[in-house]
Design an enzyme around this catalytic site. Structure first.
Site, PDB file in Angstrom:
ATOM      1  N   LYS A  20       7.233 -29.961 -18.520  1.00  0.00           N
ATOM      2  CA  LYS A  20       6.834 -28.610 -18.894  1.00  0.00           C
ATOM      3  C   LYS A  20       6.861 -27.687 -17.663  1.00  0.00           C
ATOM      4  O   LYS A  20       6.991 -28.164 -16.526  1.00  0.00           O
ATOM      5  CB  LYS A  20       5.431 -28.671 -19.517  1.00  0.00           C
ATOM      6  N   TYR A  60       7.321 -27.369 -31.743  1.00  0.00           N
ATOM      7  CA  TYR A  60       5.905 -27.663 -31.993  1.00  0.00           C
ATOM      8  C   TYR A  60       5.467 -27.228 -33.400  1.00  0.00           C
ATOM      9  O   TYR A  60       4.287 -26.943 -33.611  1.00  0.00           O
ATOM     10  CB  TYR A  60       5.036 -26.964 -30.947  1.00  0.00           C
ATOM     11  N   ASN A 123      -0.665 -30.195 -19.036  1.00  0.00           N
ATOM     12  CA  ASN A 123      -0.502 -31.656 -18.918  1.00  0.00           C
ATOM     13  C   ASN A 123       0.923 -32.095 -18.566  1.00  0.00           C
ATOM     14  O   ASN A 123       1.301 -33.242 -18.771  1.00  0.00           O
ATOM     15  CB  ASN A 123      -1.057 -32.370 -20.154  1.00  0.00           C
ATOM     16  N   HIS A 126       5.968 -33.755 -21.958  1.00  0.00           N
ATOM     17  CA  HIS A 126       6.006 -34.018 -23.395  1.00  0.00           C
ATOM     18  C   HIS A 126       6.777 -35.310 -23.638  1.00  0.00           C
ATOM     19  O   HIS A 126       7.757 -35.585 -22.950  1.00  0.00           O
ATOM     20  CB  HIS A 126       6.716 -32.881 -24.139  1.00  0.00           C
ATOM     21  N   GLU A 137      13.875 -34.218 -32.326  1.00  0.00           N
ATOM     22  CA  GLU A 137      13.756 -33.445 -31.078  1.00  0.00           C
ATOM     23  C   GLU A 137      15.060 -33.487 -30.276  1.00  0.00           C
ATOM     24  O   GLU A 137      15.492 -32.480 -29.709  1.00  0.00           O
ATOM     25  CB  GLU A 137      12.566 -33.965 -30.255  1.00  0.00           C
TER      26      GLU A 137
END
Ligand code: UDP
Ligand code: MG
Length: 159
Positions: A20, A60, A123, A126, A137
């Site tokens: 990310k 998402y 965080n 992913h 995905e």
């Protein structure tokens, strides 16, 4: 023949792993790639990419309606993400273990989130949660497809 068959089996499972914007900004691309390489998974696609808000909303879509959704998307579009597809036996489940828990506070040391971050909203990575979602995905992030190649380590990683 046997060699080709084994290669096909080991490549069957693929997972989508994404660093990310916070992971990219903090210079953690190399560390995260290194862990997956050292584990023995095979990199079959990778790119630095700055997708649209709509693209992240699609990625998402299962979380639409959650309170954190808008701010999470705001964070995801702040900068490029590093997109990867890793292949290997158990890549999805093992990949999730390597990332750690969604909340870094619950992630054990030794996991990526356990070692490199603190807040749930930062965080750094992913990973696909099921084989089915992984394939969805991968289709979303790599419409151009992935790369087939045979690793020279294959026979030293798989029995
Ligand atoms: N997230 C958040 N607050 C929450 C739950 C999730 O900011 O209370 C973010 C977090 O960055 C997480 C992402 O939304 O990685 C997607 O949530 P999911 O439940 O799918 O967790 P993951 O699969 O990434 O572990
Ligand atoms: Mg998830």
């Amino acid at each position: 023949q046997a060699q080709t068959k084994m290669a096909a089996m080991m490549d069957l499972e693929r997972t989508y792993i994404m660093i990310k914007p916070d992971g990219v900004q903090r210079g953690l691309i190399g560390d995260i790639v290194k862990r997956f390489e050292q584990k023995g998974f095979k990199l079959v696609a990778a790119k630095l990419y700055s997708p649209s808000r709509a693209h992240f909303e699609k990625h998402y879509e299962d979380l639409k309606g959650k309170k954190f959704f808008p701010s999470m998307i705001d964070y995801m579009i702040t900068g490029p993400v590093f997109c990867m597809v890793w292949a290997g036996k158990g890549a999805v489940k093992t990949g999730r273990k390597m990332l750690g828990e969604t909340n870094p506070a619950d992630s054990l040391p030794g996991s990526i989130r356990g070692d490199f971050c603190i807040d749930i909203g930062r965080n750094i990575c992913h990973g696909s949660d099921t084989v089915e979602n992984a394939e969805k995905e991968i289709a979303l992030w790599f419409p151009e497809g992935t790369n087939a190649w045979t690793s020279h380590s294959q026979g030293w990683i798989y029995e």
